[in-house]
Write an enzyme that holds these catalytic residues in place. Structure first.
Site, mmCIF file in Angstrom:
data_model
loop_
_atom_site.group_PDB
_atom_site.id
_atom_site.type_symbol
_atom_site.label_atom_id
_atom_site.label_comp_id
_atom_site.label_asym_id
_atom_site.label_seq_id
_atom_site.Cartn_x
_atom_site.Cartn_y
_atom_site.Cartn_z
ATOM 1 N N ASN A 129 3.719 5.042 9.142
ATOM 2 C CA ASN A 129 2.605 4.651 8.277
ATOM 3 C C ASN A 129 1.837 3.438 8.793
ATOM 4 O OD1 ASN A 129 1.139 4.384 5.554
ATOM 5 N ND2 ASN A 129 2.265 2.447 5.670
ATOM 6 N N THR A 154 -6.108 1.230 -2.396
ATOM 7 C CA THR A 154 -5.194 0.250 -1.820
ATOM 8 C C THR A 154 -5.863 -1.118 -1.858
ATOM 9 O OG1 THR A 154 -6.079 0.551 0.408
ATOM 10 C CG2 THR A 154 -4.237 1.969 -0.252
ATOM 11 N N MET A 157 -6.546 -2.880 0.684
ATOM 12 C CA MET A 157 -7.564 -2.899 1.738
ATOM 13 C C MET A 157 -8.866 -2.281 1.251
ATOM 14 S SD MET A 157 -7.549 -1.129 5.539
ATOM 15 C CE MET A 157 -6.171 -2.091 6.109
ATOM 16 N N ASP A 214 7.211 -5.091 15.033
ATOM 17 C CA ASP A 214 5.860 -4.614 15.361
ATOM 18 C C ASP A 214 5.994 -3.271 16.060
ATOM 19 O OD1 ASP A 214 3.343 -4.123 16.519
ATOM 20 O OD2 ASP A 214 2.960 -6.249 16.879
ATOM 21 N N VAL A 215 5.400 -2.231 15.493
ATOM 22 C CA VAL A 215 5.590 -0.883 16.033
ATOM 23 C C VAL A 215 4.931 -0.687 17.393
ATOM 24 C CG1 VAL A 215 5.829 0.147 13.746
ATOM 25 C CG2 VAL A 215 3.560 0.063 14.837
ATOM 26 N N TYR A 219 -10.757 3.325 15.002
ATOM 27 C CA TYR A 219 -9.858 3.836 13.960
ATOM 28 C C TYR A 219 -9.859 5.358 13.922
ATOM 29 C CZ TYR A 219 -7.814 4.665 9.370
ATOM 30 O OH TYR A 219 -7.023 5.118 8.341
ATOM 31 N N ASP A 244 8.014 -3.792 8.770
ATOM 32 C CA ASP A 244 6.668 -4.341 8.800
ATOM 33 C C ASP A 244 6.669 -5.577 9.688
ATOM 34 O OD1 ASP A 244 4.168 -3.729 6.629
ATOM 35 O OD2 ASP A 244 4.013 -5.581 7.792
ATOM 36 N N GLY A 260 0.778 -1.225 0.000
ATOM 37 C CA GLY A 260 0.000 0.000 0.000
ATOM 38 C C GLY A 260 0.814 1.282 0.000
ATOM 39 N N ARG A 265 -16.295 3.564 12.775
ATOM 40 C CA ARG A 265 -14.875 3.904 12.894
ATOM 41 C C ARG A 265 -14.504 4.410 14.286
ATOM 42 N NH1 ARG A 265 -15.789 4.484 7.506
ATOM 43 N NH2 ARG A 265 -14.028 4.181 6.068
#
Length: 257
Positions: A87, A187, A189, A60-61, A152, A35, A15, A149
């Protein structure tokens, strides 16, 4: 090559993150593609063709130890870090009363904790070379509420304010922090979760009457990371075809133009 600038891009396996990585590489930067999805990142690296200056990092962030290790690996390999693109993000789309605390917490851990952890880990390395730039990927969902949402959208609203908090302090020492806010983007997704009816609704309410492209987001991200944006700090850039600026449009009236 050893003197070229270095970027870390999180969520870089696909993406917008992958498109941004390709843009930085095209501009002669070295890039650490971070990632947590090992399989997809491995495939992305094969598609890139293991170009000079591209390095995969599996992390993993939301995990402070993994973030610290990723930054140490990048500095060890490239010697510096000039830009960070936060991102990495996840989403689920559920009514507020059906969203569990576990789902809420997982989204906050990646979408909001991630940019905090990564920026705090990268900033000291940036300062060794006089500063740098951070670009947080937020969303127009951080500006305006919509159905399904709750986690999110709230996480992205947090990213917007985090951007200002980081800019207020880090700008003092030479690190600019800005946010890019995508609207609907083509993208994988979006292609998976947006039905033809949903896409038609978006088209009807976006003045440019289309979805954005990953490459268009990459251009904005690179600009804010570059010296051409040297006096831009603490700002939000909506890359959304005018969706956030206009709200709900009247497509029937637009047909006359």
């Amino acid at each position: 090559m050893t003197d070229s600038k270095v970027a870390i891009i999180t969520g870089a396996a696909r993406g917008i993150g992958l498109a941004a990585a390709l843009k930085f590489l095209d501009e002669g930067w070295r890039v650490a593609l971070l990632d947590r999805d090992r399989e997809t990142l491995t495939q992305a690296m094969e598609d890139i063709g293991h170009r000079n200056g591209a390095m995969p990092i599996f992390a993993d962030v939301s995990d402070p130890d993994q973030v610290r290790r990723a930054v140490e690996e990048t500095e060890a390999a490239f010697g510096r870090i000039d830009a960070l693109v936060n991102n990495a993000g996840i989403a689920n789309f559920k009514p507020v009363l059906e969203t569990s605390f576990e789902e809420w917490s997982e989204i906050m851990a990646t979408n909001l904790n991630g940019p905090f952890l990564c920026t705090n880990a990268v900033a000291p390395v940036m300062l060794k070379n006089g500063g740098g730039a951070v670009v947080n990927i937020a969303s127009i969902s951080g500006f305006r509420a919509s159905t399904l949402r709750v986690a999110y959208g709230t996480s992205k609203a947090g990213v917007l304010h985090l951007t200002k908090q980081q800019a207020a302090e880090l700008g003092n020492v030479g690190i600019r922090v800005n946010a890019v806010c995508p609207g609907p983007v083509d993208t994988a997704m979006a292609l998976k979760v947006h039905t033809p009816e949903i896409r038609a609704d978006y088209h009807a309410n976006i003045p440019m009457n289309r979805y954005g492209l990953e490459t268009e987001l990459a251009e904005a991200i690179f600009f804010l990371s570059s010296d051409k944006a040297s006096y831009i700090n603490g700002q939000y850039l909506a890359v959304d075809g005018g969706f956030e600026a206009t709200g709900i449009g009247l497509s029937t009236l637009r047909e006359d133009y």
